[in-house]
Motif scaffolding. Sequence first.
Motif, mmCIF file in Angstrom:
data_model
loop_
_atom_site.group_PDB
_atom_site.id
_atom_site.type_symbol
_atom_site.label_atom_id
_atom_site.label_comp_id
_atom_site.label_asym_id
_atom_site.label_seq_id
_atom_site.Cartn_x
_atom_site.Cartn_y
_atom_site.Cartn_z
ATOM 1 N N VAL A 97 0.858 -1.188 0.000
ATOM 2 C CA VAL A 97 0.000 0.000 0.000
ATOM 3 C C VAL A 97 0.893 1.236 0.000
ATOM 4 C CG1 VAL A 97 -1.724 1.317 1.293
ATOM 5 C CG2 VAL A 97 -1.852 -1.186 1.232
ATOM 6 N N ALA A 98 0.704 2.086 -1.026
ATOM 7 C CA ALA A 98 1.479 3.328 -1.121
ATOM 8 C C ALA A 98 0.590 4.492 -0.694
ATOM 9 C CB ALA A 98 1.970 3.531 -2.543
ATOM 10 N N SER A 99 1.227 5.550 -0.238
ATOM 11 C CA SER A 99 0.462 6.715 0.207
ATOM 12 C C SER A 99 0.233 7.658 -0.961
ATOM 13 C CB SER A 99 1.218 7.442 1.320
ATOM 14 O OG SER A 99 0.452 8.542 1.744
ATOM 15 N N ASP A 100 -0.996 8.165 -1.072
ATOM 16 C CA ASP A 100 -1.283 9.152 -2.124
ATOM 17 C C ASP A 100 -1.115 10.578 -1.604
ATOM 18 O OD1 ASP A 100 -3.493 9.339 -0.468
ATOM 19 O OD2 ASP A 100 -4.931 9.570 -2.114
ATOM 20 N N VAL A 101 -0.638 10.680 -0.368
ATOM 21 C CA VAL A 101 -0.407 12.010 0.220
ATOM 22 C C VAL A 101 0.921 11.990 0.971
ATOM 23 C CG1 VAL A 101 -2.825 12.713 0.506
ATOM 24 C CG2 VAL A 101 -1.713 11.349 2.294
ATOM 25 N N ALA A 102 1.473 13.175 1.169
ATOM 26 C CA ALA A 102 2.604 13.297 2.088
ATOM 27 C C ALA A 102 2.034 13.389 3.502
ATOM 28 C CB ALA A 102 3.409 14.547 1.759
ATOM 29 N N MET A 103 2.816 12.947 4.483
ATOM 30 C CA MET A 103 2.398 13.089 5.888
ATOM 31 C C MET A 103 3.529 13.722 6.675
ATOM 32 S SD MET A 103 0.489 9.576 6.841
ATOM 33 C CE MET A 103 -0.141 8.560 5.543
ATOM 34 N N PRO A 104 3.309 14.835 7.343
ATOM 35 C CA PRO A 104 2.108 15.660 7.160
ATOM 36 C C PRO A 104 2.064 16.248 5.754
ATOM 37 C CG PRO A 104 3.550 16.549 8.893
ATOM 38 C CD PRO A 104 4.253 15.403 8.303
ATOM 39 N N PRO A 105 0.852 16.641 5.323
ATOM 40 C CA PRO A 105 0.715 17.162 3.969
ATOM 41 C C PRO A 105 1.164 18.614 3.837
ATOM 42 C CG PRO A 105 -1.419 16.894 5.032
ATOM 43 C CD PRO A 105 -0.409 16.422 6.011
ATOM 44 N N PHE A 106 1.546 19.238 4.941
ATOM 45 C CA PHE A 106 2.049 20.628 4.953
ATOM 46 C C PHE A 106 2.878 20.756 6.225
ATOM 47 C CE2 PHE A 106 -2.360 20.183 6.391
ATOM 48 C CZ PHE A 106 -2.234 20.493 7.738
ATOM 49 N N ASP A 107 3.624 21.838 6.357
ATOM 50 C CA ASP A 107 4.363 22.061 7.612
ATOM 51 C C ASP A 107 3.313 22.289 8.692
ATOM 52 O OD1 ASP A 107 6.720 21.888 6.219
ATOM 53 O OD2 ASP A 107 7.040 24.052 6.100
ATOM 54 N N ARG A 108 3.229 21.371 9.648
ATOM 55 C CA ARG A 108 2.086 21.344 10.569
ATOM 56 C C ARG A 108 2.534 21.720 11.975
ATOM 57 N NH1 ARG A 108 0.271 15.548 11.038
ATOM 58 N NH2 ARG A 108 2.070 15.553 12.419
ATOM 59 N N SER A 109 1.724 22.562 12.612
ATOM 60 C CA SER A 109 2.018 22.912 13.999
ATOM 61 C C SER A 109 1.634 21.761 14.921
ATOM 62 C CB SER A 109 1.250 24.165 14.425
ATOM 63 O OG SER A 109 1.527 24.418 15.801
ATOM 64 N N ALA A 110 2.536 21.418 15.841
ATOM 65 C CA ALA A 110 2.275 20.343 16.797
ATOM 66 C C ALA A 110 1.701 20.882 18.103
ATOM 67 C CB ALA A 110 3.570 19.580 17.068
ATOM 68 N N MET A 111 1.517 22.187 18.167
ATOM 69 C CA MET A 111 1.100 22.826 19.426
ATOM 70 C C MET A 111 0.107 23.941 19.149
ATOM 71 S SD MET A 111 2.786 21.821 22.173
ATOM 72 C CE MET A 111 4.131 20.675 22.460
ATOM 73 N N ASP A 112 -0.668 24.269 20.167
ATOM 74 C CA ASP A 112 -1.369 25.548 20.186
ATOM 75 C C ASP A 112 -0.353 26.577 20.662
ATOM 76 O OD1 ASP A 112 -3.918 24.452 19.541
ATOM 77 O OD2 ASP A 112 -4.153 23.806 21.625
ATOM 78 N N GLY A 113 -0.245 27.709 19.957
ATOM 79 C CA GLY A 113 0.748 28.705 20.386
ATOM 80 C C GLY A 113 0.918 29.799 19.367
ATOM 81 N N TYR A 114 2.169 30.179 19.127
ATOM 82 C CA TYR A 114 2.473 31.280 18.212
ATOM 83 C C TYR A 114 3.554 30.865 17.237
ATOM 84 C CZ TYR A 114 -0.481 34.111 21.114
ATOM 85 O OH TYR A 114 -1.568 34.594 21.777
ATOM 86 N N ALA A 115 3.259 31.035 15.948
ATOM 87 C CA ALA A 115 4.269 30.822 14.913
ATOM 88 C C ALA A 115 5.120 32.084 14.858
ATOM 89 C CB ALA A 115 3.596 30.562 13.575
ATOM 90 N N LEU A 116 6.448 31.913 14.911
ATOM 91 C CA LEU A 116 7.326 33.078 14.993
ATOM 92 C C LEU A 116 8.669 32.749 14.369
ATOM 93 C CD1 LEU A 116 9.139 31.821 17.387
ATOM 94 C CD2 LEU A 116 7.452 32.872 18.894
ATOM 95 N N ARG A 117 9.556 33.735 14.380
ATOM 96 C CA ARG A 117 10.917 33.517 13.880
ATOM 97 C C ARG A 117 11.810 33.294 15.093
ATOM 98 N NH1 ARG A 117 12.150 36.949 9.206
ATOM 99 N NH2 ARG A 117 13.766 37.826 10.540
ATOM 100 N N ALA A 118 12.423 32.121 15.174
ATOM 101 C CA ALA A 118 13.201 31.770 16.367
ATOM 102 C C ALA A 118 14.293 32.811 16.636
ATOM 103 C CB ALA A 118 13.819 30.381 16.209
ATOM 104 N N GLU A 119 14.821 33.406 15.532
ATOM 105 C CA GLU A 119 15.922 34.375 15.708
ATOM 106 C C GLU A 119 15.462 35.661 16.373
ATOM 107 O OE1 GLU A 119 14.714 33.099 12.836
ATOM 108 O OE2 GLU A 119 14.974 34.485 11.148
#
Length: 404
Positions: free
Chosen positions: A37-59
């Motif tokens: 069985v091959a996957s018809d999608v990438a996993m995750p299908p996009f860069d996915r947040s693993a947390m509730d929080g704030y997306a930011l620039r680490a620098e």
Amino acid sequence: MISVDDALSMVLANAPRLPSEDVALADALGRVLASDVASDVAMPPFDRSAMDGYALRAEDLSALPTVLHVVGQVRAGEVPRGTVGPGQAIQIMTGAPVPAGATAVQQVEKTRGLDGGRRVEIVAPVEAGANIAPCGSEVREGDVVLAQGTVVTPAVTAVLAAVGAARVTVSRRPRVKVLVTGDELVEVTEKPVAGQIRNSNGYAVMAHARLAGAEVESLGVGPDEAERIAVAVEGGLDADVFLVSGGVSEGLYDFVEPVLLRLGVELLFTKVAIKPGAPLVFGRRGRALVFGLPGNPVSAQVTFELFVRPALLRMQGATAVSRPTVEVEIAARVKNRSGRRAHSPASVKWEAGRLLAHPLRSLGSADIVAHAKANALLVMEADRLHAEAGERLPAVLLGDVLSS
Ligand code: AMP
Ligand code: MG
């Protein structure tokens, strides 16, 4: 008399591969995958947040605490509007796509909202990449995620669902017919009178076969009478696997072997160097496999586990066909005076950092109550007459071994 290993090899070499069929995902549990069985999608299908929080620039977090401007919000199921620039953050929920420009997600517990949510104070550092599962990091589109021969478990079901396998290609179930012989046998609904016992083998063997993926039909109980057995056997030989219990020993009224021969079944072995279960008959007629299982109820179940179950799984193309064997320490002495490879019931537990096997007191191959308490069979070779407490032995693990 053939060895256990040679007998198993012979059984497996003669087990024909069954064709495949498509079943609904919800019906696939316990079945064996007939193709990769091959996957018809990438996993995750996009860069996915693993947390509730704030997306930011680490620098942006070189000095802490730092206050960032909140320029938007993205929820699971949405596409981010806007990007994260220097000094900015976007509020993000678990499972949402990480907006462009962000290099990390800081979890909400390490932040403090200011100005009614228009700004956020970040109180702890995060490394670049933190709390982001990158697109395709688990599976790339087109990757084989499940191999042919895999048994569908609940965890495998999750993978099938995630790759869109609404229908699953599995091997057809082996069709098994079960005949039980013995003049002494009465139905479960009856109370045995003098000389009688209830038919337990028929039910046990059918239950084992179902768990091994088979579709099972009972041919009922036949008497110890050659002609009647012959009629019943003929009715069983159109199955993929025909199982007959009892009547395979050397007794005056054990008619199964001659009847099988008369009906054109090629007998490949009729005795195995095993305890319990020596009088085990195996043969085939055309594509049908035939097992004459010993009547003794523990023998019937042990020989089923060691020979019939592997055959049923091999027919379905399963990669693993035998129960796992592990080395265990024994908690008490076990003996083997049979001159054959012996299998004795044991309760194996994980104790003080090792698998410890408690041998179960069994009165022999009729002791189904002791067998039902066992989660393993201790294996002793023919030349090993006894093993002492503290010594190690191989154990065949039956079923859900460590769950009790
Ligand atoms: P047999 O192999 O026919 O000589 O049977 C060996 C022993 O197993 C005898 O004590 C039988 O009564 C017992 N036995 C045979 N078939 C069954 C069965 N279906 N259920 C329970 N015990 C059985
Ligand atoms: Mg009998």
